[in-house]
Design a protein around this motif. Structure first.
Motif, short mmCIF file in Angstrom:
data_model
loop_
_atom_site.label_atom_id
_atom_site.label_comp_id
_atom_site.label_asym_id
_atom_site.label_seq_id
_atom_site.Cartn_x
_atom_site.Cartn_y
_atom_site.Cartn_z
N GLY A 197 0.82 -1.22 0.00
CA GLY A 197 0.00 0.00 0.00
C GLY A 197 0.85 1.26 0.00
O GLY A 197 0.55 2.23 -0.71
N ILE A 198 1.93 1.24 0.77
CA ILE A 198 2.80 2.42 0.87
C ILE A 198 3.51 2.66 -0.46
O ILE A 198 3.53 3.79 -0.97
CB ILE A 198 3.81 2.24 2.02
N LEU A 199 4.09 1.61 -1.04
CA LEU A 199 4.82 1.82 -2.30
C LEU A 199 3.87 2.23 -3.43
O LEU A 199 4.20 3.11 -4.22
CB LEU A 199 5.61 0.57 -2.70
N ARG A 200 2.68 1.62 -3.46
CA ARG A 200 1.68 2.03 -4.45
C ARG A 200 1.41 3.53 -4.40
O ARG A 200 1.22 4.18 -5.42
CB ARG A 200 0.33 1.38 -4.13
N SER A 201 1.36 4.05 -3.18
CA SER A 201 1.01 5.47 -3.01
C SER A 201 2.13 6.39 -3.48
O SER A 201 1.91 7.59 -3.63
CB SER A 201 0.66 5.76 -1.55
N ILE A 211 -4.56 -2.69 8.59
CA ILE A 211 -5.57 -1.85 7.94
C ILE A 211 -5.71 -0.53 8.70
O ILE A 211 -5.77 0.55 8.09
CB ILE A 211 -6.94 -2.59 7.87
N ALA A 212 -5.69 -0.61 10.04
CA ALA A 212 -5.89 0.60 10.86
C ALA A 212 -4.71 1.57 10.74
O ALA A 212 -4.92 2.78 10.61
CB ALA A 212 -6.10 0.20 12.32
N VAL A 213 -3.50 1.06 10.78
CA VAL A 213 -2.35 1.99 10.71
C VAL A 213 -2.27 2.59 9.31
O VAL A 213 -1.93 3.77 9.16
CB VAL A 213 -1.03 1.34 11.20
N ALA A 214 -2.59 1.82 8.29
CA ALA A 214 -2.60 2.38 6.93
C ALA A 214 -3.64 3.50 6.84
O ALA A 214 -3.36 4.59 6.31
CB ALA A 214 -2.93 1.28 5.91
#
Ligand code: 4NP
Length: 145
Positions: free
Chosen positions: A15-19, A47-50
């Motif tokens: 998720g982080i790299l996608r962003s 999910i919560a920390v993202a």
């Protein structure tokens, strides 16, 4: 992005790299070396920390790493030494092996540090993992773009 279960660390890394990358030009995915959580959503704490940092990873689904991933991806980032050993054991040749890197070596070159497995800990472990992955993914995105 590869970890053990593909529910805590690697979905966050995905998720982080996608962003941070233009997705018209890059394919970003994650997988686990184990098959315990195939088809599962990420751990609720991931999910919560993202979500806290503005990312939605709730639709990701666990899958197991396979040899075919060496054909589909140019870079394979592992979270820890056990992931490294497991992924390397599936490599067919030197070209496959060269793709496999410890993700934290992007921040601390050649140190082979692990992103700690937060599964059995509390929420602070997930916050810590998020920060490590965010730093590493910023460097990866900068290098690739
Ligand atoms: P991950 O964490 O490798 O970061 O997804 C784990 C998730 C599940 C298990 C171990 C680690 N498990 O044993 O089920």
């Amino acid at each position: 992005m590869v970890c053990l279960g593909n529910i805590c660390r690697s979905p966050l890394a995905e998720g982080i790299l996608r962003s941070k990358l233009p997705l018209s030009d890059f394919m970003v995915d994650s997988a686990g070396t184990a098959n315990y959580h195939v088809g599962d959503k990420p751990d609720r704490r991931s999910i919560a920390v993202a979500k806290k940092y503005g990312l939605d990873i709730s639709n990701l689904k666990g899958r197991q790493f396979s040899t075919k991933d060496f054909d589909n991806f140019d870079h394979i980032f592992v979270m820890d030494e056990s992931n490294y050993i497991n992924v390397m054991s599936l490599a067919r040749d030197d070209q496959d092996k060269e793709k496999v890197k410890f993700i934290l070596n992007e921040v601390y070159p050649n140190q082979n540090y692990s992103v700690p497995d937060p599964y059995y800990g509390g929420n602070s472990g997930f916050e810590n993992v998020y920060k490590m992955l965010d730093e590493a993914c910023s460097i990866i995105a900068e290098q690739l773009t």
